[in-house]
Design a protein around this motif. Structure first.
Motif, PDB file in Angstrom:
ATOM      1  N   ILE A 113       0.856  -1.183   0.000  1.00  0.00           N
ATOM      2  CA  ILE A 113       0.000   0.000   0.000  1.00  0.00           C
ATOM      3  C   ILE A 113       0.893   1.234   0.000  1.00  0.00           C
ATOM      4  N   THR A 114       0.547   2.198  -0.846  1.00  0.00           N
ATOM      5  CA  THR A 114       1.335   3.421  -0.924  1.00  0.00           C
ATOM      6  C   THR A 114       0.826   4.447   0.090  1.00  0.00           C
ATOM      7  N   SER A 115       1.533   5.554   0.172  1.00  0.00           N
ATOM      8  CA  SER A 115       1.105   6.632   1.069  1.00  0.00           C
ATOM      9  C   SER A 115      -0.219   7.240   0.622  1.00  0.00           C
ATOM     10  N   GLY A 116      -0.552   7.041  -0.664  1.00  0.00           N
ATOM     11  CA  GLY A 116      -1.824   7.513  -1.190  1.00  0.00           C
ATOM     12  C   GLY A 116      -2.917   6.464  -1.147  1.00  0.00           C
ATOM     13  N   ASP A 117      -2.643   5.351  -0.454  1.00  0.00           N
ATOM     14  CA  ASP A 117      -3.600   4.256  -0.257  1.00  0.00           C
ATOM     15  C   ASP A 117      -3.884   3.438  -1.524  1.00  0.00           C
ATOM     16  N   SER A 118      -3.033   3.500  -2.499  1.00  0.00           N
ATOM     17  CA  SER A 118      -3.129   2.561  -3.620  1.00  0.00           C
ATOM     18  C   SER A 118      -2.594   1.219  -3.157  1.00  0.00           C
ATOM     19  N   THR A 119      -3.295   0.163  -3.559  1.00  0.00           N
ATOM     20  CA  THR A 119      -2.925  -1.169  -3.083  1.00  0.00           C
ATOM     21  C   THR A 119      -2.677  -2.116  -4.249  1.00  0.00           C
TER      22      THR A 119
END
Length: 120
Positions: free
Chosen positions: A51-57
């Motif tokens: 998961i990225t800091s932008g909440d992409s998973t």
């Protein structure tokens, strides 16, 4: 000094659920990508979810629809909710994070691992 500490592993029957947690602590300025990897005996370590800091998973195909990764940026913690567990999910699960320290350096950090055992 930065540490990642995992918790939540254990023994569960097939079809059951577990929730893993990984808390990052220390001289942290920023955290980008966080993820979970696993390594079964005799196999290579593989990505389970990230998961990225932008909440992409993104998820491994083998866990899509069963596992959910999430994060709490205030607590610097990443979670892995594992449902409908299968015996083939048995492995040591490792937390990973891309962290910028207060000194400005970016580095990849790993936790010590937590054992997940799924019995039939």
């Amino acid at each position: 000094q930065v540490q990642l500490v995992e918790s939540g592993g254990g023994l569960v029957q097939a079809g059951g659920s577990l929730r893993l947690s990984c808390a990052a602590s220390g001289s942290i300025f920023s955290i980008n990508r966080m993820g979970w990897y696993r390594q079964a005996p005799g196999k290579q370590r593989e990505l389970v979810a990230a998961i990225t800091s932008g909440d992409s998973t993104n998820y491994a195909d083998s866990v899509k629809g069963r596992f959910t990764i999430s994060r709490d940026n205030v607590k610097n913690t990443v979670y892995l909710q594992m449902n409908s567990l299968k015996t083939e999910d048995t492995a040591v699960y490792f937390c990973n994070a891309d962290i910028q320290t207060k000194f400005g350096l970016w580095r990849d950090y790993w936790g010590q691992g937590t054992q997940v055992t799924v019995s039939s």
